[in-house]
Scaffold this motif. Structure first.
Motif, short mmCIF file in Angstrom:
data_model
loop_
_atom_site.label_atom_id
_atom_site.label_comp_id
_atom_site.label_asym_id
_atom_site.label_seq_id
_atom_site.Cartn_x
_atom_site.Cartn_y
_atom_site.Cartn_z
N SER A 10 0.80 -1.23 0.00
CA SER A 10 0.00 0.00 0.00
C SER A 10 0.83 1.28 0.00
N ASP A 11 2.08 1.19 0.40
CA ASP A 11 2.93 2.38 0.46
C ASP A 11 3.76 2.46 -0.83
N PRO A 12 3.51 3.45 -1.68
CA PRO A 12 4.26 3.53 -2.95
C PRO A 12 5.76 3.64 -2.75
N LEU A 13 6.19 4.34 -1.68
CA LEU A 13 7.62 4.52 -1.47
C LEU A 13 8.29 3.21 -1.06
N VAL A 14 7.57 2.38 -0.32
CA VAL A 14 8.10 1.06 0.02
C VAL A 14 8.20 0.20 -1.25
N ALA A 15 7.18 0.28 -2.09
CA ALA A 15 7.18 -0.50 -3.32
C ALA A 15 8.31 -0.09 -4.25
N LEU A 16 8.58 1.22 -4.31
CA LEU A 16 9.56 1.74 -5.27
C LEU A 16 10.99 1.72 -4.75
N GLY A 17 11.15 1.66 -3.43
CA GLY A 17 12.51 1.66 -2.90
C GLY A 17 13.09 3.07 -2.91
N PRO A 18 14.39 3.22 -3.30
CA PRO A 18 15.04 4.53 -3.30
C PRO A 18 14.25 5.55 -4.11
N ARG A 19 14.43 6.82 -3.78
CA ARG A 19 13.66 7.88 -4.42
C ARG A 19 13.78 7.80 -5.94
N PRO A 20 12.65 7.75 -6.64
CA PRO A 20 12.67 7.68 -8.11
C PRO A 20 13.29 8.94 -8.71
N PRO A 21 13.92 8.84 -9.89
CA PRO A 21 14.55 10.00 -10.54
C PRO A 21 13.49 10.88 -11.22
N LEU A 22 12.93 11.80 -10.44
CA LEU A 22 11.91 12.71 -10.94
C LEU A 22 12.44 14.14 -10.92
N PRO A 23 11.74 15.08 -11.60
CA PRO A 23 12.15 16.48 -11.52
C PRO A 23 12.21 16.99 -10.08
N GLU A 24 13.04 17.97 -9.82
CA GLU A 24 13.24 18.51 -8.49
C GLU A 24 11.90 18.92 -7.87
N GLY A 25 11.66 18.42 -6.67
CA GLY A 25 10.45 18.79 -5.94
C GLY A 25 9.25 17.91 -6.23
N TRP A 26 9.35 17.02 -7.21
CA TRP A 26 8.23 16.13 -7.52
C TRP A 26 8.23 14.93 -6.57
N THR A 27 7.06 14.44 -6.25
CA THR A 27 6.93 13.37 -5.26
C THR A 27 6.01 12.26 -5.77
N VAL A 28 6.14 11.11 -5.12
CA VAL A 28 5.29 9.96 -5.41
C VAL A 28 4.42 9.68 -4.19
N GLY A 29 3.15 9.39 -4.42
CA GLY A 29 2.24 9.12 -3.32
C GLY A 29 0.99 8.43 -3.81
N SER A 30 -0.05 8.46 -2.97
CA SER A 30 -1.33 7.86 -3.31
C SER A 30 -2.38 8.95 -3.49
N PRO A 31 -3.34 8.76 -4.39
CA PRO A 31 -4.41 9.74 -4.53
C PRO A 31 -5.35 9.66 -3.34
N ASP A 32 -6.01 10.77 -3.06
CA ASP A 32 -6.98 10.83 -1.96
C ASP A 32 -8.38 10.74 -2.54
N PRO A 33 -9.10 9.63 -2.33
CA PRO A 33 -10.44 9.49 -2.91
C PRO A 33 -11.47 10.45 -2.32
N HIS A 34 -11.11 11.13 -1.22
CA HIS A 34 -12.04 12.08 -0.60
C HIS A 34 -11.75 13.52 -1.00
N ASP A 35 -10.69 13.71 -1.78
CA ASP A 35 -10.29 15.07 -2.19
C ASP A 35 -10.88 15.37 -3.56
N PRO A 36 -11.83 16.30 -3.65
CA PRO A 36 -12.43 16.62 -4.96
C PRO A 36 -11.40 17.04 -6.00
N GLU A 37 -10.33 17.72 -5.56
CA GLU A 37 -9.31 18.17 -6.51
C GLU A 37 -8.57 16.97 -7.10
N ASP A 38 -8.24 15.99 -6.27
CA ASP A 38 -7.58 14.79 -6.78
C ASP A 38 -8.48 14.06 -7.77
#
Length: 363
Positions: A10-38
Motif C-alpha cells: 500500500s505504500d508507494p515509497l516502500v514499493a519503489l525503494g530509493p527515491r525515483p529519478p523525478l524532476p526537483e520537488g516532484w513526489t510519489v504518493g497515493s491519490p486521496d479518494p475524498h479530495d475533490p481536486e484529486d
C-alpha cells in the motif's frame, strides 16, 4: 473469494525503494479518494488520455472512483506523481484481476516535456512491477503477468511499453451498432422468449429485488467454461467475478440474460449468457454495452449467440437507447466477428493488449 486484506504493497515509497529519478520537488504518493481536486485531476488526465488515443473522451469521476475508492481498493492499488505544487501529472492503477493476471492502468499527462513524461512513465512501470511481485507472492505464484492496454494510434504509449519490456500480444475492435426504435420488436420480449428449443430470459429476481443467486452462479459458470480456451483466460472465482462487475458504474442487474436449452422442459440447461451494462453520453441518449457474451460449445449452431444479441438490441430500443457497443478479439481464429458485422456492428476504434511476465522472488 475476495481477500479481507489487499495483496498489494500500500505504500508507494516502500514499493519503489530509493527515491525515483523525478524532476526537483516532484513526489510519489497515493491519490486521496475524498479530495475533490484529486478526483477532478485524475478524471481530466484519463479523459485527455482517451481523447488523444481515440478522438473522444468518455471517462467520468465514477470511472475514477472504481479505481481509487475504499471499496475499489480491496482489489486495487494506486500511485500518483505530483509536482512541487501538489498537482498530479501521472497516475498508475493496478488491479488484482484473477490468479496470474494483474491489470495495469498507465496514464501520463499530455503536454509534459519529453524527459519529465518519460520519468513519470518509468516510475509507474517500476511501481507496477513491484506490485506484481507482491501480488504474485501473496497468491503463491512463480510468475505474475502484468496486462495493460493502449490505443492503437498512441505511439508514445507503445514506445514506453516496448522499452519497459512489454510485448504487444493482441488487438481488439471496439465496435458499435446503431439501434432504431422499431427494433424493440426484434424479439417478442427482452424479458423472456423462446425459439427452436432455446429460452432467453433475464436473470430471475427475488422478492427483495436482488438477483437469484443460483442464476448468477449459472452465468459465471457458463462464462468460465465458454472462455476457458480463449486468449489470456484466467480462472476467476465467483466472488471475484461479482465484485468486479458490480463496481462498473454502468452495472444493472436487469442487463443480465441467460440462454437455456429447453428440449426437456423439466430440466432446462444453461448454455449461454450475456452481461450488459449501461453507457452514458454527454450529448445524447445513453447506450448499452455487451460486457460478456458466452456460449457453450455444445450449443453452438442453435442460434444462442445471435438470440442473445437480438435480445440486448431489442432491450436497448425499449429503453430508448441509440446504440449497443461490444469488444471483439480482432486476432481470434474463430471468425466470431463475422456475426457482429452481419448484425450491423462497425469498428469505432482499436485497442491493444500489452503483457509483461514478472518473475516472483522466492521467500
Amino acid at each position: 473469494m475476495i481477500p479481507d486484506e489487499s495483496r498489494f504493497e500500500s505504500d508507494p515509497l516502500v514499493a519503489l525503494g530509493p527515491r525515483p529519478p523525478l524532476p526537483e520537488g516532484w513526489t510519489v504518493g497515493s491519490p486521496d479518494p475524498h479530495d475533490p481536486e484529486d478526483l477532478a485531476r485524475l478524471t481530466a488526465l484519463l479523459r485527455a488520455h482517451e481523447k488523444h488515443g481515440r478522438g473522444w473522451a468518455g471517462a467520468s469521476v465514477d470511472d475514477v472512483l472504481v479505481e481509487v475508492s475504499e471499496e475499489g481498493l480491496r482489489m486495487r492499488e494506486n500511485v500518483v506523481v505530483r509536482d512541487s505544487a501538489g498537482v498530479i501529472h501521472a497516475w498508475g492503477s493496478s488491479h488484482d484481476r484473477a490468479g496470474g493476471r494483474m491489470l495495469f492502468v498507465h496514464v501520463v499527462e499530455r503536454g509534459l516535456p519529453d524527459d519529465d513524461a518519460q520519468a513519470c512513465s518509468d516510475v509507474l512501470v517500476d511501481w507496477a512491477v513491484a506490485q506484481a511481485e507482491a501480488v504474485g507472492a501473496a497468491r503463491g505464484l512463480e510468475v505474475q503477468q502484468i496486462d495493460t492496454g493502449a490505443f492503437a494510434d498512441d505511439d508514445r504509449q507503445h514506445r514506453w511499453l516496448e522499452t519497459a519490456g512489454f510485448e504487444r500480444v493482441r488487438h481488439w475492435w471496439q465496435m458499435k451498432r446503431p439501434v432504431a426504435p422499431d427494433e424493440a420488436g426484434l424479439v417478442p420480449s427482452p424479458d423472456g422468449w423462446e425459439d427452436r428449443g432455446v429460452r432467453f430470459r433475464l436473470v430471475r429476481r427475488g422478492p427483495d429485488g436482488m438477483p437469484d443467486h443460483d442464476d448468477l452462479r449459472e452465468v459465471h459458470e457458463v462464462l468460465e467454461e465458454a472462455f476457458r480456451d480463449h486468449f489470456n483466460s484466467w480462472e476467476e472465482t465467483f466472488d471475484e467475478f461479482l465484485h468486479r462487475l458490480r463496481e462498473d458504474p454502468g452495472h444493472r442487474w436487469d442487463h443480465w440474460w441467460v440462454a437455456e436449452l429447453v428440449d426437456d422442459p423439466e430440466h432446462p440447461r444453461p448454455v449461454g449468457a450475456l452481461v450488459g451494462t449501461e453507457t452514458g453520453s454527454e450529448d445524447g441518449p445513453s447506450g448499452s454495452y455487451v460486457a460478456y457474451l458466452g456460449v457453450l460449445e455444445a450449443a453452438r449452431g442453435r442460434g444462442v449467440g445471435k438470440g442473445l444479441l437480438r435480445t440486448v438490441i431489442a432491450d436497448a430500443a425499449v429503453r430508448g437507447r441509440d446504440r449497443v457497443g461490444i469488444e471483439v478479439d480482432a486476432d481470434s481464429p474463430t471468425g466470431a466477428h463475422e456475426l457482429y458485422l452481419a448484425m450491423g456492428w462497425e469498428t469505432s476504434y482499436v485497442t491493444e493488449s500489452w503483457h509483461r511476465e514478472v518473475p516472483v522472488p522466492k521467500g
